[in-house]
Design a protein around this motif. Structure first.
Motif, mmCIF file in Angstrom:
data_model
loop_
_atom_site.group_PDB
_atom_site.id
_atom_site.type_symbol
_atom_site.label_atom_id
_atom_site.label_comp_id
_atom_site.label_asym_id
_atom_site.label_seq_id
_atom_site.Cartn_x
_atom_site.Cartn_y
_atom_site.Cartn_z
ATOM 1 N N PHE A 83 3.153 -14.522 17.164
ATOM 2 C CA PHE A 83 3.297 -15.916 17.554
ATOM 3 C C PHE A 83 2.775 -16.795 16.425
ATOM 4 O O PHE A 83 1.690 -16.557 15.893
ATOM 5 C CB PHE A 83 2.522 -16.211 18.837
ATOM 6 C CG PHE A 83 2.509 -17.669 19.191
ATOM 7 C CD1 PHE A 83 1.393 -18.460 18.953
ATOM 8 C CD2 PHE A 83 3.632 -18.265 19.736
ATOM 9 C CE1 PHE A 83 1.382 -19.804 19.261
ATOM 10 C CE2 PHE A 83 3.638 -19.612 20.053
ATOM 11 C CZ PHE A 83 2.520 -20.381 19.809
ATOM 12 N N GLN A 132 0.334 -9.580 19.275
ATOM 13 C CA GLN A 132 0.124 -8.813 20.507
ATOM 14 C C GLN A 132 0.809 -7.454 20.396
ATOM 15 O O GLN A 132 1.808 -7.314 19.689
ATOM 16 C CB GLN A 132 0.710 -9.559 21.715
ATOM 17 C CG GLN A 132 0.070 -10.905 21.993
ATOM 18 C CD GLN A 132 0.639 -11.567 23.247
ATOM 19 O OE1 GLN A 132 1.509 -11.032 23.907
ATOM 20 N NE2 GLN A 132 0.126 -12.738 23.573
ATOM 21 N N PHE A 149 1.524 -5.561 28.511
ATOM 22 C CA PHE A 149 0.586 -6.060 27.504
ATOM 23 C C PHE A 149 -0.587 -5.102 27.326
ATOM 24 O O PHE A 149 -1.142 -4.591 28.309
ATOM 25 C CB PHE A 149 0.077 -7.439 27.930
ATOM 26 C CG PHE A 149 -1.052 -7.951 27.075
ATOM 27 C CD1 PHE A 149 -2.361 -7.890 27.509
ATOM 28 C CD2 PHE A 149 -0.783 -8.494 25.828
ATOM 29 C CE1 PHE A 149 -3.395 -8.364 26.724
ATOM 30 C CE2 PHE A 149 -1.814 -8.970 25.033
ATOM 31 C CZ PHE A 149 -3.122 -8.904 25.482
ATOM 32 N N TYR A 194 2.422 -4.372 22.896
ATOM 33 C CA TYR A 194 2.881 -4.042 24.239
ATOM 34 C C TYR A 194 3.343 -2.592 24.252
ATOM 35 O O TYR A 194 3.784 -2.036 23.243
ATOM 36 C CB TYR A 194 4.082 -4.924 24.640
ATOM 37 C CG TYR A 194 3.725 -6.350 24.970
ATOM 38 C CD1 TYR A 194 3.490 -7.278 23.963
ATOM 39 C CD2 TYR A 194 3.639 -6.777 26.293
ATOM 40 C CE1 TYR A 194 3.172 -8.592 24.261
ATOM 41 C CE2 TYR A 194 3.322 -8.092 26.600
ATOM 42 C CZ TYR A 194 3.086 -8.986 25.580
ATOM 43 O OH TYR A 194 2.765 -10.288 25.880
ATOM 44 N N TYR A 243 -1.407 -15.272 15.936
ATOM 45 C CA TYR A 243 -1.950 -14.074 16.548
ATOM 46 C C TYR A 243 -0.840 -13.073 16.771
ATOM 47 O O TYR A 243 0.344 -13.388 16.630
ATOM 48 C CB TYR A 243 -2.676 -14.389 17.857
ATOM 49 C CG TYR A 243 -1.781 -14.904 18.954
ATOM 50 C CD1 TYR A 243 -1.550 -16.266 19.093
ATOM 51 C CD2 TYR A 243 -1.178 -14.030 19.860
ATOM 52 C CE1 TYR A 243 -0.736 -16.738 20.095
ATOM 53 C CE2 TYR A 243 -0.352 -14.503 20.859
ATOM 54 C CZ TYR A 243 -0.147 -15.857 20.976
ATOM 55 O OH TYR A 243 0.666 -16.321 21.960
ATOM 56 N N LEU A 269 5.547 -1.969 21.118
ATOM 57 C CA LEU A 269 6.133 -3.156 20.497
ATOM 58 C C LEU A 269 5.034 -4.068 19.982
ATOM 59 O O LEU A 269 4.039 -4.285 20.676
ATOM 60 C CB LEU A 269 6.944 -3.946 21.530
ATOM 61 C CG LEU A 269 8.000 -3.216 22.340
ATOM 62 C CD1 LEU A 269 8.498 -4.105 23.485
ATOM 63 C CD2 LEU A 269 9.175 -2.841 21.464
ATOM 64 N N LEU A 300 -4.372 -8.244 22.235
ATOM 65 C CA LEU A 300 -4.069 -9.433 21.433
ATOM 66 C C LEU A 300 -5.122 -9.544 20.347
ATOM 67 O O LEU A 300 -6.307 -9.335 20.612
ATOM 68 C CB LEU A 300 -4.083 -10.678 22.317
ATOM 69 C CG LEU A 300 -3.819 -12.042 21.668
ATOM 70 C CD1 LEU A 300 -3.219 -13.000 22.701
ATOM 71 C CD2 LEU A 300 -5.083 -12.656 21.090
ATOM 72 N N LEU A 348 6.981 -16.034 21.166
ATOM 73 C CA LEU A 348 6.703 -14.685 20.696
ATOM 74 C C LEU A 348 7.955 -14.091 20.078
ATOM 75 O O LEU A 348 9.041 -14.202 20.651
ATOM 76 C CB LEU A 348 6.263 -13.803 21.863
ATOM 77 C CG LEU A 348 4.795 -13.802 22.271
ATOM 78 C CD1 LEU A 348 4.578 -12.860 23.438
ATOM 79 C CD2 LEU A 348 3.890 -13.429 21.119
#
Lengths: 114, 113
Positions: free
Chosen positions: B93, B34, B46, B36, B32, B89, B49, B101
């Motif tokens: 993962f 994410q 955050f 940020y 996955y 950012l 996701l 991460l």
């Protein structure tokens, strides 16, 4: 009502000194992390603890030693500081050992080694 | 070697337009991804996701796509506002190997009023 707090915010010190950075979270999370953000803004994981147990230990010099007295606290002690240690250090936390969860970051500690 | 690339040049757009930021990765099979947001002098916050089996995720004015064939994620902010100006950012993962991460270096977005 700060979620993840770090102290100090700024740290200026001489080469060779030993220093500590403290981190506390009041979110009830059981996993905490230390990251280093260098001058190029790359955020790299250093350590991760779950319920006071070390679960991630990246290739970090032995001069860096994390300590977790309880699951709400993760401190970072650095021995014999070097110029290259200058960076911003972020503490973070998340729910569970499953790292799929979003991470909550502290405000950072700006370390400058002279 | 594994690499995550975000455009290091700042993205400047006019208020009201859609901002699109890119995250490319190589030698990686992320489970996955994410996104940020980081403001100057602050820690990352955050945003979203998205899992490898999801093509798209939305949250208010934000939209993320994830193309595992192209090895790319796009992050869109619609109807952008000056308050959206920040560094964004992406972080990946993987379920195998290093279970941590890995962050890109971020892209700075500047929304002009």
């Amino acid at each position: 009502d700060t979620a993840v707090s770090q102290t100090p915010k700024y740290l200026v010190t001489q080469m060779g000194n030993d220093k500590s950075i403290k981190c506390e979270q009041n979110l009830g999370h059981d996993t905490m992390y230390w990251y280093k953000q260098d001058s190029k803004k790359f955020l790299k994981i250093m350590f991760s603890y779950n319920n006071k147990e070390l679960i991630i230990n990246e290739t970090v010099p032995n001069r860096f030693s994390p300590k977790s007295p309880d699951k709400a606290h993760l401190n970072l002690h650095i021995n014999s500081l070097e110029l290259g240690d200058s960076a911003v250090y972020f503490c973070a936390s998340s729910y569970g050992q499953n790292i799929q969860m979003s991470q909550y970051f502290g405000p950072g500690t700006r370390l400058l080694v002279l | 070697s594994q690499k995550i690339e975000q455009n290091s040049e700042a993205l400047n757009i006019q208020e009201g337009k859609t901002a699109t930021l890119t995250c490319n990765y190589t030698n990686y099979s992320p489970a996955y991804l994410q996104w940020y947001r980081q403001d100057p002098g602050r820690g990352p916050v955050f945003l979203l996701l998205i899992r490898e089996n999801e093509k798209e995720k939305r949250k208010e004015r934000l939209k993320v796509t994830f193309d595992t064939t192209l090895k790319q994620s796009l992050f869109h902010i619609t109807a952008s506002q000056p308050a959206d100006s920040a560094t964004y950012l992406c972080a990946l993962f993987s379920d195998t190997g290093r279970r941590a991460l890995t962050f890109g270096s971020g892209t700075r977005l500047q929304v002009q009023p």
